[in-house]
Design a protein around this motif. Structure first.
Motif, mmCIF file in Angstrom:
data_model
loop_
_atom_site.group_PDB
_atom_site.id
_atom_site.type_symbol
_atom_site.label_atom_id
_atom_site.label_comp_id
_atom_site.label_asym_id
_atom_site.label_seq_id
_atom_site.Cartn_x
_atom_site.Cartn_y
_atom_site.Cartn_z
ATOM 1 N N ARG A 166 0.827 -1.207 0.000
ATOM 2 C CA ARG A 166 0.000 0.000 0.000
ATOM 3 C C ARG A 166 0.863 1.260 0.000
ATOM 4 O O ARG A 166 0.500 2.269 -0.613
ATOM 5 C CB ARG A 166 -0.962 -0.028 1.192
ATOM 6 C CG ARG A 166 -2.062 -1.072 0.992
ATOM 7 C CD ARG A 166 -3.001 -1.178 2.170
ATOM 8 N NE ARG A 166 -3.850 -0.010 2.341
ATOM 9 C CZ ARG A 166 -4.937 0.250 1.628
ATOM 10 N NH1 ARG A 166 -5.302 -0.570 0.641
ATOM 11 N NH2 ARG A 166 -5.679 1.326 1.863
ATOM 12 N N ALA A 167 2.023 1.203 0.624
ATOM 13 C CA ALA A 167 2.929 2.352 0.587
ATOM 14 C C ALA A 167 3.413 2.602 -0.842
ATOM 15 O O ALA A 167 3.465 3.754 -1.305
ATOM 16 C CB ALA A 167 4.111 2.115 1.516
ATOM 17 N N ARG A 168 3.741 1.529 -1.553
ATOM 18 C CA ARG A 168 4.170 1.676 -2.949
ATOM 19 C C ARG A 168 3.022 2.199 -3.801
ATOM 20 O O ARG A 168 3.210 3.068 -4.676
ATOM 21 C CB ARG A 168 4.649 0.321 -3.479
ATOM 22 C CG ARG A 168 4.939 0.275 -4.980
ATOM 23 C CD ARG A 168 6.229 1.000 -5.337
ATOM 24 N NE ARG A 168 6.449 1.065 -6.766
ATOM 25 C CZ ARG A 168 6.983 0.089 -7.522
ATOM 26 N NH1 ARG A 168 7.343 -1.054 -6.942
ATOM 27 N NH2 ARG A 168 7.173 0.260 -8.797
ATOM 28 N N ALA A 169 1.819 1.695 -3.553
ATOM 29 C CA ALA A 169 0.661 2.143 -4.333
ATOM 30 C C ALA A 169 0.387 3.626 -4.112
ATOM 31 O O ALA A 169 0.003 4.342 -5.040
ATOM 32 C CB ALA A 169 -0.562 1.312 -3.979
ATOM 33 N N ALA A 228 -0.242 8.921 -6.379
ATOM 34 C CA ALA A 228 -0.031 10.360 -6.236
ATOM 35 C C ALA A 228 0.268 11.032 -7.572
ATOM 36 O O ALA A 228 -0.113 12.180 -7.799
ATOM 37 C CB ALA A 228 1.120 10.615 -5.259
ATOM 38 N N MET A 229 0.892 10.283 -8.494
ATOM 39 C CA MET A 229 1.297 10.860 -9.767
ATOM 40 C C MET A 229 0.105 11.201 -10.654
ATOM 41 O O MET A 229 0.210 12.034 -11.543
ATOM 42 C CB MET A 229 2.267 9.916 -10.488
ATOM 43 C CG MET A 229 3.628 9.845 -9.811
ATOM 44 S SD MET A 229 4.830 8.879 -10.761
ATOM 45 C CE MET A 229 4.427 7.223 -10.225
ATOM 46 N N TYR A 230 -1.037 10.520 -10.446
ATOM 47 C CA TYR A 230 -2.184 10.834 -11.300
ATOM 48 C C TYR A 230 -3.441 11.180 -10.517
ATOM 49 O O TYR A 230 -4.502 11.398 -11.104
ATOM 50 C CB TYR A 230 -2.462 9.693 -12.284
ATOM 51 C CG TYR A 230 -2.915 8.387 -11.680
ATOM 52 C CD1 TYR A 230 -4.242 8.171 -11.319
ATOM 53 C CD2 TYR A 230 -2.025 7.331 -11.503
ATOM 54 C CE1 TYR A 230 -4.676 6.964 -10.800
ATOM 55 C CE2 TYR A 230 -2.437 6.117 -10.981
ATOM 56 C CZ TYR A 230 -3.769 5.933 -10.630
ATOM 57 O OH TYR A 230 -4.180 4.727 -10.110
ATOM 58 N N VAL A 240 -0.767 17.480 -2.959
ATOM 59 C CA VAL A 240 -0.229 16.328 -3.686
ATOM 60 C C VAL A 240 0.391 16.788 -4.997
ATOM 61 O O VAL A 240 1.517 16.394 -5.336
ATOM 62 C CB VAL A 240 -1.344 15.298 -3.941
ATOM 63 C CG1 VAL A 240 -0.877 14.245 -4.951
ATOM 64 C CG2 VAL A 240 -1.750 14.621 -2.634
ATOM 65 N N ARG A 241 -0.315 17.653 -5.724
ATOM 66 C CA ARG A 241 0.198 18.126 -7.013
ATOM 67 C C ARG A 241 1.502 18.890 -6.847
ATOM 68 O O ARG A 241 2.438 18.734 -7.644
ATOM 69 C CB ARG A 241 -0.855 19.006 -7.700
ATOM 70 C CG ARG A 241 -0.480 19.409 -9.115
ATOM 71 C CD ARG A 241 -1.493 20.367 -9.722
ATOM 72 N NE ARG A 241 -2.767 19.728 -10.014
ATOM 73 C CZ ARG A 241 -3.892 19.986 -9.382
ATOM 74 N NH1 ARG A 241 -3.914 20.875 -8.372
ATOM 75 N NH2 ARG A 241 -5.006 19.381 -9.733
ATOM 76 N N THR A 242 1.593 19.701 -5.816
ATOM 77 C CA THR A 242 2.809 20.494 -5.587
ATOM 78 C C THR A 242 4.006 19.589 -5.338
ATOM 79 O O THR A 242 5.096 19.807 -5.888
ATOM 80 C CB THR A 242 2.607 21.442 -4.387
ATOM 81 O OG1 THR A 242 1.555 22.365 -4.686
ATOM 82 C CG2 THR A 242 3.879 22.214 -4.084
ATOM 83 N N ASP A 280 8.869 14.952 -5.530
ATOM 84 C CA ASP A 280 8.869 14.222 -4.257
ATOM 85 C C ASP A 280 7.625 13.337 -4.195
ATOM 86 O O ASP A 280 6.670 13.596 -3.472
ATOM 87 C CB ASP A 280 8.889 15.207 -3.079
ATOM 88 C CG ASP A 280 9.278 14.521 -1.768
ATOM 89 O OD1 ASP A 280 9.238 13.273 -1.724
ATOM 90 O OD2 ASP A 280 9.611 15.237 -0.806
ATOM 91 N N HIS A 281 7.639 12.237 -4.958
ATOM 92 C CA HIS A 281 6.480 11.367 -5.073
ATOM 93 C C HIS A 281 6.199 10.617 -3.782
ATOM 94 O O HIS A 281 5.031 10.345 -3.451
ATOM 95 C CB HIS A 281 6.683 10.388 -6.227
ATOM 96 C CG HIS A 281 6.768 11.064 -7.561
ATOM 97 N ND1 HIS A 281 7.265 10.436 -8.682
ATOM 98 C CD2 HIS A 281 6.432 12.319 -7.952
ATOM 99 C CE1 HIS A 281 7.226 11.268 -9.708
ATOM 100 N NE2 HIS A 281 6.738 12.417 -9.280
ATOM 101 N N ASP A 282 7.243 10.262 -3.047
ATOM 102 C CA ASP A 282 7.034 9.547 -1.787
ATOM 103 C C ASP A 282 6.266 10.418 -0.792
ATOM 104 O O ASP A 282 5.320 9.953 -0.137
ATOM 105 C CB ASP A 282 8.366 9.113 -1.177
ATOM 106 C CG ASP A 282 9.027 7.989 -1.970
ATOM 107 O OD1 ASP A 282 8.309 7.301 -2.727
ATOM 108 O OD2 ASP A 282 10.245 7.805 -1.836
ATOM 109 N N ALA A 283 6.669 11.677 -0.671
ATOM 110 C CA ALA A 283 5.973 12.576 0.252
ATOM 111 C C ALA A 283 4.543 12.822 -0.216
ATOM 112 O O ALA A 283 3.611 12.881 0.596
ATOM 113 C CB ALA A 283 6.724 13.905 0.360
#
Length: 333
Positions: A227-230, A235-237, A258-260, A266-269
């Protein structure tokens, strides 16, 4: 009513040979459909699709989706014809307006007209109709014909769409509609109602059009890690698809934050901001039992096909194996 199908969606970011290996695993596990995404700046999907066609015997294959702005309709006809020939009649044609094409300087005017006319041209070419076509955006001169063998004149048409007008078009002309980036059962009746508008205009039963839902999938015996990876993937879309879902209202500040973070790389954050309930609307994730339960909820609402999208697991091969050995058996009982 056609039986429910289960598909595997692959990103075209792999080395030669990997596609064939994954396709063989997927078909052996019982997947019915193998899809390759046609996302901006990835490999053209025809390369992995042809490799997978040679490695499989049963599964249907197609790109989800090609668009008429970066590829002319006659070229789309050529690609689906090549795939159908290579797969001995297992290809489907996926069309959508495309996303993020502004990054490469491509405008997307009149998307419904573009999709409808592209479908008409493709099927005219595949069927050998040389009467020509004069549309608002595209044309074929009379006597224009393909100069190679075509396996079938009518591979099934899938249209990728969320909105009312795109869904209505699918209701008029398509065999399937794909709602990409969603695992939300509440959206299924919304899509069906939108399909019905077009189906009734064409004198069709709405159930003639299969509804396909597909989304990022991460399955692992370590559900928390999956779920963390998901979250990172979603977040990217999220900002794109959340605004398309008529059943969901998210705090505007969540999407903005999220967009910022995504724009800053910083996709993980960004992923850590996605709550559990939101994650479950836009991805299949967790243990095999959790993923199977999410897919079953879609099947129960009348989805014709569930498509498990990349990255499948903490790594592709383990994810495909778990989907085949621990998720599909629960869905086929």
């Amino acid at each position: 009513m056609s039986p429910v199908e289960f598909g595997l969606g692959l990103q075209s970011d792999k080395q030669a040979g990997q596609y064939a290996r994954l396709a063989r695993r997927a078909e052996h596990a019982g997947f019915d459909v193998l899809t390759v995404f046609s996302d901006l700046m990835y490999q053209p999907p025809i390369f992995p699709l042809l490799e997978m066609a040679a490695a499989t015997e049963r599964a249907r294959l197609g790109a989800a989706c090609l668009n008429p702005y970066s590829m002319a309709p006659y070229e789309i006809a050529g690609q689906v014809a090549a795939l159908d020939l290579a797969s001995r009649g297992r290809a489907y044609l996926g069309l959508a307006r495309g996303t993020w094409l502004g990054a490469v300087g491509i405008d997307q005017p009149r998307p419904l007209t573009a999709l409808h006319e592209t479908a008409q041209i493709v099927y005219r070419l595949l069927s050998g109709d040389t009467g020509g076509f004069a549309g608002k955006m595209f044309r074929l001169a009379p006597d224009t014909a393909l100069r190679y063998h075509v396996h079938r004149p009518d591979p099934p048409l899938l249209i990728g769409a969320w909105g009312p007008r795109g869904a209505a078009l699918a209701g008029r002309i398509a065999d399937e509609i794909k709602v990409g980036g969603s695992a939300n059962p509440a959206m299924v009746p919304v899509i069906r109602d939108r399909l019905r508008v077009g189906a009734e205009q064409a004198g069709r039963d709405v159930d003639e059009v299969g509804i396909v839902f597909g989304a990022v999938t991460v399955v692992d015996t370590d559900g928390a890690a999956a779920r963390a990876r998901a979250r990172t993937e979603v977040a990217m879309y999220l900002a794109v698809v959340a605004e398309l879902d008529a059943t969901v209202e998210l705090p505007s500040d969540l999407l903005k934050r999220v967009r910022t973070l995504v724009d800053a790389g910083d996709h993980d954050a960004a992923g850590r901001l996605v709550p559990d309930d939101v994650l479950d609307l836009f991805a299949f994730s967790g243990t095999p039992d959790q993923v199977a339960a999410q897919a079953q909820a879609l099947v129960d609402t009348g989805v014709r096909r569930v498509e498990f999208g990349t990255p499948h697991g903490l790594d592709d091969e383990r994810g495909v194996d778990l989907l085949g050995t621990a998720v599909l058996p629960q869905l086929r009982r």
